[in-house]
Design a protein around this motif. Structure first.
Motif, short mmCIF file in Angstrom:
data_model
loop_
_atom_site.label_atom_id
_atom_site.label_comp_id
_atom_site.label_asym_id
_atom_site.label_seq_id
_atom_site.Cartn_x
_atom_site.Cartn_y
_atom_site.Cartn_z
N LYS A 20 15.82 20.83 0.76
CA LYS A 20 14.51 21.44 0.55
C LYS A 20 13.47 20.45 0.03
CE LYS A 20 16.27 26.06 -0.36
NZ LYS A 20 16.36 27.15 -1.32
N ARG A 21 13.90 19.21 -0.17
CA ARG A 21 13.00 18.18 -0.69
C ARG A 21 12.76 17.13 0.39
NH1 ARG A 21 14.47 17.60 -6.88
NH2 ARG A 21 15.31 19.66 -7.11
N THR A 22 11.59 16.56 0.32
CA THR A 22 11.26 15.42 1.16
C THR A 22 10.62 14.38 0.27
OG1 THR A 22 10.87 16.86 3.07
CG2 THR A 22 9.99 14.64 3.21
N TYR A 23 11.03 13.13 0.46
CA TYR A 23 10.47 12.02 -0.30
C TYR A 23 9.63 11.17 0.65
CZ TYR A 23 14.01 13.44 -3.62
OH TYR A 23 14.79 14.18 -4.48
N PHE A 24 8.44 10.81 0.20
CA PHE A 24 7.54 9.97 0.98
C PHE A 24 7.32 8.66 0.22
CE2 PHE A 24 6.52 14.32 2.04
CZ PHE A 24 6.47 14.30 3.42
N PHE A 25 7.49 7.55 0.91
CA PHE A 25 7.22 6.23 0.35
C PHE A 25 6.05 5.67 1.16
CE2 PHE A 25 11.58 7.25 -0.46
CZ PHE A 25 11.82 6.77 -1.72
N ASP A 26 4.89 5.62 0.55
CA ASP A 26 3.67 5.23 1.25
C ASP A 26 3.04 4.00 0.62
OD1 ASP A 26 3.76 7.58 2.92
OD2 ASP A 26 3.00 8.72 1.22
N VAL A 27 2.65 3.06 1.47
CA VAL A 27 1.89 1.90 1.02
C VAL A 27 0.43 2.20 1.31
CG1 VAL A 27 1.44 -0.57 1.36
CG2 VAL A 27 3.78 0.31 1.52
N LYS A 28 -0.42 2.00 0.30
CA LYS A 28 -1.84 2.25 0.44
C LYS A 28 -2.61 1.03 -0.04
CE LYS A 28 -1.30 7.20 0.04
NZ LYS A 28 -1.81 8.42 -0.51
N ALA A 29 -3.89 0.97 0.33
CA ALA A 29 -4.74 -0.16 -0.04
C ALA A 29 -5.88 0.32 -0.91
CB ALA A 29 -5.28 -0.84 1.21
N THR A 30 -6.25 -0.52 -1.88
CA THR A 30 -7.43 -0.25 -2.69
C THR A 30 -8.66 -0.74 -1.92
OG1 THR A 30 -7.38 -2.40 -3.78
CG2 THR A 30 -6.11 -0.61 -4.82
N LYS A 31 -9.84 -0.46 -2.45
CA LYS A 31 -11.08 -0.93 -1.81
C LYS A 31 -11.11 -2.44 -1.72
CE LYS A 31 -14.02 2.93 -3.10
NZ LYS A 31 -15.20 3.35 -3.87
N SER A 32 -10.47 -3.12 -2.67
CA SER A 32 -10.46 -4.59 -2.68
C SER A 32 -9.25 -5.17 -1.93
CB SER A 32 -10.49 -5.10 -4.12
OG SER A 32 -9.35 -4.64 -4.81
N ASN A 33 -8.64 -4.36 -1.08
CA ASN A 33 -7.49 -4.77 -0.27
C ASN A 33 -6.30 -5.26 -1.09
OD1 ASN A 33 -8.42 -4.04 2.27
ND2 ASN A 33 -9.58 -5.93 2.45
N ASP A 34 -6.05 -4.57 -2.18
CA ASP A 34 -4.83 -4.78 -2.95
C ASP A 34 -3.91 -3.61 -2.57
OD1 ASP A 34 -3.11 -6.01 -4.64
OD2 ASP A 34 -4.16 -5.46 -6.48
N TYR A 35 -2.63 -3.79 -2.62
CA TYR A 35 -1.71 -2.76 -2.14
C TYR A 35 -0.89 -2.18 -3.28
CZ TYR A 35 -3.06 -4.82 2.22
OH TYR A 35 -3.81 -5.30 3.25
N TYR A 36 -0.56 -0.90 -3.12
CA TYR A 36 0.28 -0.21 -4.09
C TYR A 36 1.13 0.80 -3.34
CZ TYR A 36 -3.24 3.53 -3.86
OH TYR A 36 -4.10 4.52 -3.43
#
Length: 111
Positions: A20-36
């Motif tokens: 019943k659970r789903t885990y999402f691992f997402d890479v995103k970028a900040t406005k200054s093109n730094d990633y988290y």
């Protein structure tokens, strides 16, 4: 006028389904093109006449990647090696493969 949106564009995404659970691992970028990385747990809950999704999110920044990965690996290894040494954890991978195959087979039968 441009809409102010706190959600950043996803650069990369992986999904792990677990009952019943789903885990999402997402890479995103900040406005200054730094990633988290965001790690989201989504749980499906039955409510009134339908389903809702309860979500919990962790934000992980590059300066913490190594510490987080090391702590996660150490914790998982401790459970596997010290607390549950007799459990064959590969069986869970095989069970998931069997379910996926069964799901694909049943879809093919309906075509």
């Amino acid at each position: 006028m441009e809409e102010n949106n706190n959600e950043r564009e996803e650069i990369y995404s992986e999904r792990v389904r677990a009952g019943k659970r789903t885990y999402f691992f997402d890479v995103k970028a900040t406005k200054s093109n730094d990633y988290y990385l965001t790690i989201t747990e989504s749980k499906r809950r039955y409510k009134d006449d339908g389903y809702t999704y309860e979500k919990h999110k962790i934000f992980l920044y590059k300066e913490d990647f190594n510490k987080f990965q090391e702590a996660l690996n150490n914790t998982v290894n401790h459970v596997k090696e010290e607390l549950l040494p007799d459990v064959d954890f590969e069986q869970f991978d095989r069970n998931n493969e069997d379910e996926t195959t069964a799901s694909v087979d049943s879809e093919l039968k309906w075509d």
